[in-house]
Write a protein that holds these residues in place. Structure first.
Motif, short mmCIF file in Angstrom:
data_model
loop_
_atom_site.label_atom_id
_atom_site.label_comp_id
_atom_site.label_asym_id
_atom_site.label_seq_id
_atom_site.Cartn_x
_atom_site.Cartn_y
_atom_site.Cartn_z
N ALA A 222 0.87 -1.50 -0.17
CA ALA A 222 0.30 0.15 0.08
C ALA A 222 1.10 1.21 0.10
CB ALA A 222 -0.96 0.08 0.99
N GLY A 223 2.51 1.40 -0.03
CA GLY A 223 3.09 2.01 0.08
C GLY A 223 2.92 2.84 1.06
N VAL A 224 2.77 2.43 2.73
CA VAL A 224 2.39 2.96 3.99
C VAL A 224 3.75 2.10 4.84
CG1 VAL A 224 1.09 3.43 5.92
CG2 VAL A 224 0.54 3.23 3.60
N ASP A 225 4.35 3.33 5.24
CA ASP A 225 5.27 2.62 6.51
C ASP A 225 4.57 2.93 7.90
OD1 ASP A 225 7.19 2.66 7.77
OD2 ASP A 225 8.40 4.88 7.66
N LEU A 226 4.63 2.68 8.45
CA LEU A 226 3.39 2.03 9.25
C LEU A 226 4.51 2.29 10.77
CD1 LEU A 226 0.75 -0.58 9.05
CD2 LEU A 226 0.89 1.46 8.64
N ARG A 227 3.77 2.73 12.04
CA ARG A 227 4.59 2.94 13.24
C ARG A 227 4.31 1.92 13.86
NH1 ARG A 227 3.49 8.77 16.06
NH2 ARG A 227 1.25 8.13 15.06
N ILE A 228 4.80 0.99 14.71
CA ILE A 228 4.38 -0.27 15.47
C ILE A 228 5.02 0.17 16.89
CG2 ILE A 228 4.91 -2.16 16.06
CD1 ILE A 228 3.35 -2.01 13.54
N SER A 229 4.19 0.83 17.68
CA SER A 229 4.16 0.18 19.06
C SER A 229 4.19 -0.39 20.17
CB SER A 229 2.90 1.58 20.15
OG SER A 229 3.05 2.61 19.47
N CYS A 230 4.06 -1.03 19.79
CA CYS A 230 4.07 -3.02 20.86
C CYS A 230 3.84 -3.73 19.45
CB CYS A 230 3.13 -2.32 22.26
SG CYS A 230 3.44 -4.11 23.08
N THR A 231 4.76 -5.03 19.85
CA THR A 231 4.65 -6.16 19.62
C THR A 231 4.38 -6.98 20.96
OG1 THR A 231 5.47 -5.44 17.59
CG2 THR A 231 5.58 -7.96 17.75
N ALA A 232 2.98 -7.37 21.18
CA ALA A 232 2.60 -8.99 21.48
C ALA A 232 2.71 -9.22 21.66
CB ALA A 232 1.39 -8.08 22.54
N THR A 233 2.49 -10.44 22.44
CA THR A 233 2.38 -12.19 22.73
C THR A 233 0.62 -12.31 22.89
OG1 THR A 233 3.30 -12.78 24.57
CG2 THR A 233 4.28 -12.37 22.19
N ASP A 234 0.44 -11.63 23.39
CA ASP A 234 -1.41 -11.99 23.50
C ASP A 234 -2.16 -11.09 23.43
OD1 ASP A 234 -3.02 -13.52 25.45
OD2 ASP A 234 -3.47 -11.55 26.16
N TYR A 235 -3.10 -11.94 22.26
CA TYR A 235 -4.02 -10.72 21.58
C TYR A 235 -5.12 -9.84 22.48
CZ TYR A 235 -3.45 -12.94 17.20
OH TYR A 235 -2.46 -13.47 16.50
N GLU A 236 -5.53 -10.61 24.03
CA GLU A 236 -6.38 -9.57 24.97
C GLU A 236 -5.84 -9.14 25.13
OE1 GLU A 236 -8.51 -11.95 27.84
OE2 GLU A 236 -9.01 -13.09 26.28
N PHE A 237 -3.75 -9.00 25.76
CA PHE A 237 -3.11 -7.98 25.82
C PHE A 237 -3.21 -6.31 25.14
CE2 PHE A 237 1.69 -6.10 26.51
CZ PHE A 237 1.55 -4.97 27.52
N ALA A 238 -2.94 -6.87 23.36
CA ALA A 238 -2.37 -5.77 23.05
C ALA A 238 -4.71 -4.93 22.68
CB ALA A 238 -2.68 -6.59 21.71
N GLN A 239 -5.54 -5.96 22.84
CA GLN A 239 -6.81 -5.03 23.01
C GLN A 239 -6.75 -4.09 24.11
OE1 GLN A 239 -9.93 -7.56 20.88
NE2 GLN A 239 -8.22 -8.63 22.18
N SER A 240 -6.04 -4.69 25.46
CA SER A 240 -5.77 -3.62 26.66
C SER A 240 -5.18 -2.51 26.13
CB SER A 240 -5.50 -4.51 27.48
OG SER A 240 -4.08 -4.40 27.57
N LEU A 241 -4.10 -2.45 25.62
CA LEU A 241 -3.88 -1.28 25.62
C LEU A 241 -4.23 -0.46 24.46
CD1 LEU A 241 -0.26 -2.95 24.81
CD2 LEU A 241 -1.08 -1.24 26.91
#
Length: 312
Positions: A222-241
């Motif tokens: 898509a020609g987009v450079d995304l900013r990644i703030s966190c790469t977790a290993t748990d989907y529930e944790f990611a959604q809490s963030l």
């Protein structure tokens, strides 16, 4: 104290009606039977049998002893049977599953399965596909609930993988945002799938390290450079963030928590997705293999059941 072995001899004498026949049944001599009964009577302090040329009959004390002997024999037989059930070899079934698939798909499939097979020794292993698929191939697991990302499935008919792969369906990744996020508000006004370009200024939280590479490939297309703030290993944790306002997340559909403060929106095609499936060994035979096939069939019905649940 009454000797249980001598009680058993008395019980056989009462059944046969004579010392000679009891001795034959017990595979000993009539003299040995007579000695056992005499020792029982000495300990009891009362006669247990009345001897005559026509055989033996029980005294009142003897009848009470035989009743006790019958009860003891019944209890011992029941106990032996119960111990036999405990020590009998059970069919073991080992199932490996990744977390979000195990949480959403396994319970529905296992509910009826364990009810129909209460004697199966079931073991559930939490394992990602890179662990579960080799476990099935090497015989350490009987079934793997797994997935693959872009590219071919982990096994194809006739290949040398040693696995049979049965697709269960696709698990598209959704963009998860706070309910009051401006992008969510815009989607409510114009409910069309999102393009990554619309999200280029957002901070991203990834719920799985594998999705980082997948998202990066789609962002590059898509020609987009995304900013990644966190790469977790748990989907529930990611959604809490996400709920905390840290950023937005890319979460597989079956990993969504359904929290009322969040919304999950689709990405425009071709969007990232996981391909769900069940892996069985081609080489395994016997009861465990048949049980694994049955459980695989039950799992095949789960994605459809979840879709009907979502529509309801």
């Amino acid at each position: 104290m009454i000797d249980v072995q001598r009680l058993a001899v008395l019980r056989e004498v009462a059944r046969c009606g004579s010392f000679n026949q009891a001795a034959t049944a017990l595979r000993c001599t009539p003299s040995a039977v007579s000695q056992q009964i005499a020792a029982l009577e000495r300990g009891l302090g009362a006669p247990a049998v009345e001897r005559s040329t026509r055989g033996v009959t029980l005294t009142e004390a003897g009848r009470l002893l035989v009743e006790a002997a019958d009860a003891i024999a019944a209890e011992l037989a029941d106990t032996e049977q119960r111990i036999g059930k405990l020590t009998a070899e059970r069919t073991a079934l080992v199932v490996a599953a990744f977390v979000s698939g195990g949480r959403r798909l396994l319970p529905g499939a296992l509910g009826g399965f364990v009810a129909d097979h209460p004697d199966v020794e079931l073991t559930i292993l939490e394992a990602e596909p890179e662990e579960s698929l080799p476990a099935v191939r090497e015989g350490r697991a009987d079934l793997a609930l797994a997935y693959h990302l872009d590219g071919p499935p982990p096994a194809r008919p006739g290949d040398r993988s040693g696995l049979d792969w049965s697709p269960l369906g696709e698990d598209p990744l959704r963009v998860v945002l706070p309910r009051h996020h401006p992008v969510a508000a815009g989607y409510r006004l114009r409910p069309e799938p999102l393009h990554l370009a619309e999200l280029a200024d957002q901070r991203w939280i990834l719920g799985c390290r594998k999705s980082a590479g997948q998202l990066a490939r789609h962002a590059a297309l898509a020609g987009v450079d995304l900013r990644i703030s966190c790469t977790a290993t748990d989907y529930e944790f990611a959604q809490s963030l996400v709920r905390a306002g840290v950023g937005i997340a890319l979460i597989p559909e079956i990993g969504l928590t359904g929290h009322p403060d969040l919304v999950a929106l689709p990405l425009a095609e071709p969007g990232p997705r996981r391909h769900l499936g069940v892996a069985l060994s081609r080489r395994r035979r016997g009861p465990a293999a048949r049980l694994a096939e049955e459980l695989a069939a039950r799992l095949a019905a789960e994605p459809e059941a979840l879709a009907e649940e979502a529509e309801a």
